[in-house]
Design an enzyme around this catalytic site. Structure first.
Site, PDB file in Angstrom:
ATOM      1  N   CYS A  41      19.668  18.745  18.063  1.00  0.00           N
ATOM      2  CA  CYS A  41      18.831  19.929  17.884  1.00  0.00           C
ATOM      3  C   CYS A  41      18.719  20.701  19.198  1.00  0.00           C
ATOM      4  CB  CYS A  41      17.440  19.506  17.405  1.00  0.00           C
ATOM      5  SG  CYS A  41      16.339  20.897  17.032  1.00  0.00           S
ATOM      6  N   ASP A  43      16.110  21.991  20.331  1.00  0.00           N
ATOM      7  CA  ASP A  43      14.755  21.815  20.871  1.00  0.00           C
ATOM      8  C   ASP A  43      14.810  21.485  22.367  1.00  0.00           C
ATOM      9  OD1 ASP A  43      12.165  20.473  21.543  1.00  0.00           O
ATOM     10  OD2 ASP A  43      11.767  20.746  19.410  1.00  0.00           O
ATOM     11  N   ARG A  45      12.915  19.937  24.217  1.00  0.00           N
ATOM     12  CA  ARG A  45      12.382  18.621  24.606  1.00  0.00           C
ATOM     13  C   ARG A  45      13.370  17.489  24.366  1.00  0.00           C
ATOM     14  NH1 ARG A  45       7.504  18.936  20.541  1.00  0.00           N
ATOM     15  NH2 ARG A  45       9.301  19.654  19.306  1.00  0.00           N
ATOM     16  N   HIS A  97      15.311  14.691  15.285  1.00  0.00           N
ATOM     17  CA  HIS A  97      14.116  14.201  15.990  1.00  0.00           C
ATOM     18  C   HIS A  97      12.873  14.520  15.166  1.00  0.00           C
ATOM     19  CE1 HIS A  97      12.555  18.142  17.533  1.00  0.00           C
ATOM     20  NE2 HIS A  97      13.808  18.491  17.354  1.00  0.00           N
ATOM     21  N   CYS A 100      10.409  18.128  14.405  1.00  0.00           N
ATOM     22  CA  CYS A 100      11.425  19.182  14.501  1.00  0.00           C
ATOM     23  C   CYS A 100      10.892  20.473  13.887  1.00  0.00           C
ATOM     24  CB  CYS A 100      12.696  18.749  13.778  1.00  0.00           C
ATOM     25  SG  CYS A 100      14.002  19.995  13.783  1.00  0.00           S
TER      26      CYS A 100
END
Length: 208
Positions: A41, A43, A45, A97, A100
């Protein structure tokens, strides 16, 4: 953090690498032979190198919103074909994750504008597994399970491709479905039965 900090950090990173190995960048420039293709992803993080504990050159990485393997997305298909057929990676990982944002957005009955076509892929995962997901009363647990099922379906999408089928047959390439628990830092292997899945779908999707 600002832009100046980024370049200061880069200088420190260079110094640290050269202190351990004066030939580090000379060797890095010679080429790449990664063991993994990591599809994760976007993302901010969730970074492949950090959560896997690997170094540059060890994984070819593709990231998009909600780690989708969409057969009409030329970006992910190009990455897949290049890494499998030319770099000869031995492992292809789809890593989702928990928490999400893309998966959560797909669960909302709302018009997301330009995101609609992309999120429809996740809504299709929900449709396929609707009975299981609707039976989960706790919304948070249902959300977590959709994250897991989305990873599974993206792995199935990998198994539908000629490049992956060829590499499995010729040299034993392995597909993996993982989830990163952002709440604990733990990487979880979903232990998906890919042999069974491939057997079930090969009659329809056999390309090699």
């Amino acid at each position: 953090m600002n832009v100046e900090d980024v370049f200061k950090n880069n200088e420190k990173w260079i110094s640290d690498k050269l202190a351990l190995n004066p030939e580090y960048f000379t060797e890095l420039a010679k080429g790449q032979t990664p063991e993994f293709l990591y599809i994760g992803c976007s993302d901010s993080r969730v970074t492949a190198e950090d959560l896997m504990g690997i170094q540059p050159g060890q994984a070819f990485v593709h990231r998009n919103v909600a780690n989708l393997v969409n057969n009409v997305d030329l970006n992910v298909m190009t990455v897949l074909n290049y890494s499998v057929r030319h770099l000869k990676v031995n492992h292809v990982v789809v890593c989702g994750h928990y928490n999400c944002g893309g998966v959560k957005a797909a669960m909302q009955p709302a018009d997301m504008g330009i995101l609609n076509p992309w999120l429809r892929n996740i809504r299709d995962v929900y449709r396929i597994h609707k009975d299981e997901l609707n039976a989960i009363e706790d919304e948070g647990k249902r959300y977590d399970r959709l994250v897991e099922l989305n990873v599974q379906e993206q792995c199935v999408n990998l198994l539908k491709t000629a490049a992956v089928q060829e590499a499995i047959t010729q040299r034993g390439l392995t597909v993996h479905g993982w989830v990163f628990d952002i709440r604990t830092g733990k990487l979880i292997d979903l232990k998906i039965d890919f042999d069974g899945i491939l057997k079930d779908i090969k009659e329809i999707y056999n390309l090699y």
